[in-house]
Design an enzyme around this catalytic site. Structure first.
Site, PDB file in Angstrom:
ATOM      1  N   ASP A   1     -20.038  33.562 -50.625  1.00 51.81           N
ATOM      2  CA  ASP A   1     -21.087  34.521 -50.992  1.00 51.81           C
ATOM      3  C   ASP A   1     -21.056  35.784 -50.134  1.00 51.81           C
ATOM      4  O   ASP A   1     -21.652  36.795 -50.510  1.00 51.81           O
ATOM      5  CB  ASP A   1     -22.471  33.856 -50.884  1.00 51.81           C
ATOM      6  CG  ASP A   1     -22.714  32.876 -52.011  1.00 51.81           C
ATOM      7  OD1 ASP A   1     -22.214  33.125 -53.123  1.00 51.81           O
ATOM      8  OD2 ASP A   1     -23.382  31.844 -51.778  1.00 51.81           O
TER       9      ASP A   1
ATOM     10  N   HIS B   1     -27.972  28.189 -51.333  1.00 50.57           N
ATOM     11  CA  HIS B   1     -26.839  27.901 -52.246  1.00 50.57           C
ATOM     12  C   HIS B   1     -26.433  29.228 -52.892  1.00 50.57           C
ATOM     13  O   HIS B   1     -26.123  30.186 -52.185  1.00 50.57           O
ATOM     14  CB  HIS B   1     -27.305  26.817 -53.228  1.00 50.57           C
ATOM     15  CG  HIS B   1     -26.238  26.169 -54.056  1.00 50.57           C
ATOM     16  ND1 HIS B   1     -24.888  26.330 -53.843  1.00 50.57           N
ATOM     17  CD2 HIS B   1     -26.335  25.328 -55.144  1.00 50.57           C
ATOM     18  CE1 HIS B   1     -24.213  25.623 -54.737  1.00 50.57           C
ATOM     19  NE2 HIS B   1     -25.072  25.010 -55.539  1.00 50.57           N
TER      20      HIS B   1
ATOM     21  N   HIS C   1     -21.330  26.549 -43.906  1.00 47.93           N
ATOM     22  CA  HIS C   1     -21.080  25.731 -45.106  1.00 47.93           C
ATOM     23  C   HIS C   1     -21.264  24.264 -44.752  1.00 47.93           C
ATOM     24  O   HIS C   1     -20.925  23.846 -43.652  1.00 47.93           O
ATOM     25  CB  HIS C   1     -19.658  25.967 -45.623  1.00 47.93           C
ATOM     26  CG  HIS C   1     -19.480  25.536 -47.038  1.00 47.93           C
ATOM     27  ND1 HIS C   1     -19.199  24.236 -47.383  1.00 47.93           N
ATOM     28  CD2 HIS C   1     -19.574  26.240 -48.193  1.00 47.93           C
ATOM     29  CE1 HIS C   1     -19.113  24.163 -48.698  1.00 47.93           C
ATOM     30  NE2 HIS C   1     -19.339  25.358 -49.224  1.00 47.93           N
TER      31      HIS C   1
END
Ligand SMILES: CC(=O)SCCNC(=O)CCNC(=O)[C@H](O)C(C)(C)COP(=O)(O)OP(=O)(O)OC[C@H]1O[C@@H](n2cnc3c(N)ncnc32)[C@H](O)[C@@H]1OP(=O)(O)O
Ligand SMILES: O=C([O-])CC(=O)C(=O)O
Length: 374
Positions: free
Chosen positions: A315, A225, A264
C-alpha cells in the site's frame, strides 16, 4: 486440560494455519509470492490482468483460444443495469466509495435469481460478472463526485485501459496503463489475508458468493488492511514537502502511532510485491513530474527502516502511484477491490469445494455463572 487451565490464545490468529490452499503461496523467508506456482513478478511483467484472473480461477494460464473467449465474456459483462447505476447515483455524497462498492455487490446478489447456486461453475460465472462490472461502478461513482456523467464501457479496450477511460474520458499513455495494470496484478491475491478469510468464513456457512464478497469488501475497507493505501496518501499530503518527512516520521514513532503503509503480519523483512510496485510508482512519477513524492517516499522509507527496521508494504507505493495517475484518494481502496475480487472469489470457490464450517473457540473471561435476583 483441567477446568482452570488457560488454553494458548492466538490473538488475531497470528501464526495459525487454518486450512490448505492451492491458490497462492507467501514465503516470508524468501520474500516470495506465487499465484498457482507463478512468481507474481513474472506475471506482472508478462501477463495482462485478465490472464491472471483466469489463472486464479482455473489454475492454469489460458491458451490463446481460452483467453479470447474469456476476454469476450469479460467485455460483454461490463455494462451496469440502469437500476444499478441509479442506485449508485442515489448514494449519499458524503459516503465513502467503498460503501458504494459494497452496496453494489449486495444489490447484484439481491437481483440474481441464481444467488443460491453455489456450484463452482456458477460461481466462476458470477465472479467474472462481478469483475467485469465493478470498474463501471467505481468509475461512475468517481465521475459523479466530480459532477460528471458516467462514461459507458468500451469493448474495444482491455480491462485496465477501459477503467482508466471510464474515469478520465481518455486512455492515458502506455506507461501509466502498464503501471496501473501491474498494481492490479500485485493486488489480486494474497492467501489468507483478513478480507479473504472473511469471505471464506461467510462461504463456510453455505451462504452465497455475493454475501461473501460483501463481507470481504467491508473487511478490506479498514486502514489496517486495504484502507492503508488511502491513509498513506493522506499522510503524504499532510507532510506536504519532502523536507518535513523525517521529522514527521520521528514524531509518529515517538508518539507510538502506527504509520500506514508499513509493516505486515506475514512479511517481517519486506513485502515481496514492493520492489515491483515501487518501480511502477517511479515510472509514473517520471512520466507525470512527481519527483517530490518519490523523494518523500524515500525519506519516509529510510527513516522508518533506520528507527525500527519495519519495511513498507504494497500500500505504500500504490498510494502515491494512484494519486499521480489522477485518482481521488477515496478511490484507491475500491481499485484494490476491482483486483482482489479475483482472489476472493477463487478462495470462495476453493472453500466451497472442501468445506468445513469455520467456528473457532474462545476463552470466557467474564463474571462466573450467577442467578437472576441473587
Ligand atoms: C495490503 C495490506 O493489507 S498490507 C497491510 C496494510 N496495513 C497497514 O499498512 C497498516 C499499518 N501496519 C500495521 O498496523 C501492522 O504492521 C499490521 C497490522 C499490518 C501487521 O501487524 P501485526 O503483525 O499485527 O503486528 P503488530 O501490529 O502487533 O506490530 C508489531 C510491532 O511492530 C510495530 N509496528 C508494526 N507496524 C507498524 C507501523 N506501521 N507503524 C509503527 N509501528 C508498527 C507495532 O507497534 C508493534 O510494536 P510493539 O511490539 O513495540 O508493540
Ligand atoms: O496478507 C495480508 O495480511 C495483507 C496483504 O498484504 C494483502 O491482503 O494483500
Amino acid at each position: 486440560m483441567t477446568d482452570t487451565a488457560i488454553p494458548t490464545i492466538y490473538k488475531g490468529l497470528a501464526g495459525v494455519v487454518v486450512d490448505t490452499t492451492a491458490i497462492s503461496k507467501v514465503v516470508p523467508e524468501t520474500n516470495s509470492l506465487t499465484y498457482r506456482g507463478y512468481a507474481v513478478q513474472d506475471l506482472a511483467e508478462h501477463c495482462s490482468f485478465e490472464q491472471v484472473a483466469f489463472l486464479l480461477w482455473n489454475g492454469e494460464l489460458p491458451t490463446e483460444t481460452e483467453l479470447e473467449q474469456f476476454v469476450q465474456q469479460e467485455r460483454a459483462n461490463r455494462r451496469a443495469d440502469r437500476s444499478l447505476l441509479q442506485l449508485v447515483a442515489k448514494m449519499p455524497d458524503s459516503c465513502h466509495p467503498m460503501d458504494v462498492v459494497r452496496t453494489a455487490i449486495s444489490y447484484l446478489g439481491a437481483e440474481d435469481p441464481q444467488e443460491w447456486d453455489n456450484d463452482a461453475k456458477a460461481n466462476r460465472e458470477k465472479s467474472l460478472r462481478m469483475m467485469a462490472v465493478l470498474p463501471t461502478i467505481v468509475a461512475a461513482d468517481h465521475r459523479r463526485r466530480h459532477g460528471q456523467d458516467p462514461i459507458a464501457p468500451d469493448s474495444n479496450l482491455g480491462f485496465a485501459e477501459n477503467f482508466l477511460n471510464m474515469c478520465f474520458g481518455k486512455v492515458p499513455d502506455k506507461e501509466i496503463v502498464k503501471a496501473f495494470e501491474v498494481s492490479l496484478i500485485l493486488y489480486a491475491e494474497h492467501s489468507f489475508n483478513a478480507s479473504t478469510f472473511a469471505a471464506r468464513v461467510v462461504t463456510s456457512t453455505l451462504s452465497d458468493i455475493y454475501s461473501a464478497v460483501t463481507a470481504a469488501i467491508g473487511t478490506l475497507k479498514g486502514p489496517l488492511h486495504g484502507g492503508a493505501n488511502e491513509a498513506v496518501m493522506h499522510d503524504m499530503i499532510e507532510i506536504g514537502e519532502p523536507e518535513n518527512a523525517e521529522e514527521w516520521m520521528r514524531g509518529k514513532l515517538a508518539r507510538k502511532e502506527k504509520v500506514m503503509g508499513f509493516g505486515h503480519r506475514v512479511y517481517k523483512n519486506g513485502d515481496s510485491r514492493v520492489p515491483t510496485m515501487r518501480k511502477a510508482f517511479l515510472d509514473v512519477a517520471e512520466h507525470t513530474g512527481g519527483d517530490k513524492w518519490v523523494t518523500m517516499y524515500e525519506i519516509l522509507e529510510r527513516t522508518m527502516n533506520d528507527a525500527t527496521g519495519i519495511k513498507p508494504n504494497l500500500d505504500f507505493p500504490t498510494g502515491p502511484a494512484y494519486y499521480l495517475m489522477g485518482f481521488d484518494i477515496e478511490v484507491f481502496t475500491p481499485i484494490f477491490v476491482m483486483s482482489r475480487i479475483t482472489g476472493w472469489t477463487a478462495h470462495i470457490i476453493e472453500q466451497g469445494e472442501s468445506n468445513a464450517l469455520i467456528r473457532p473457540l474462545s476463552e470466557y473471561t467474564g463474571v462466573p455463572q450467577r442467578a437472576v435476583g441473587a
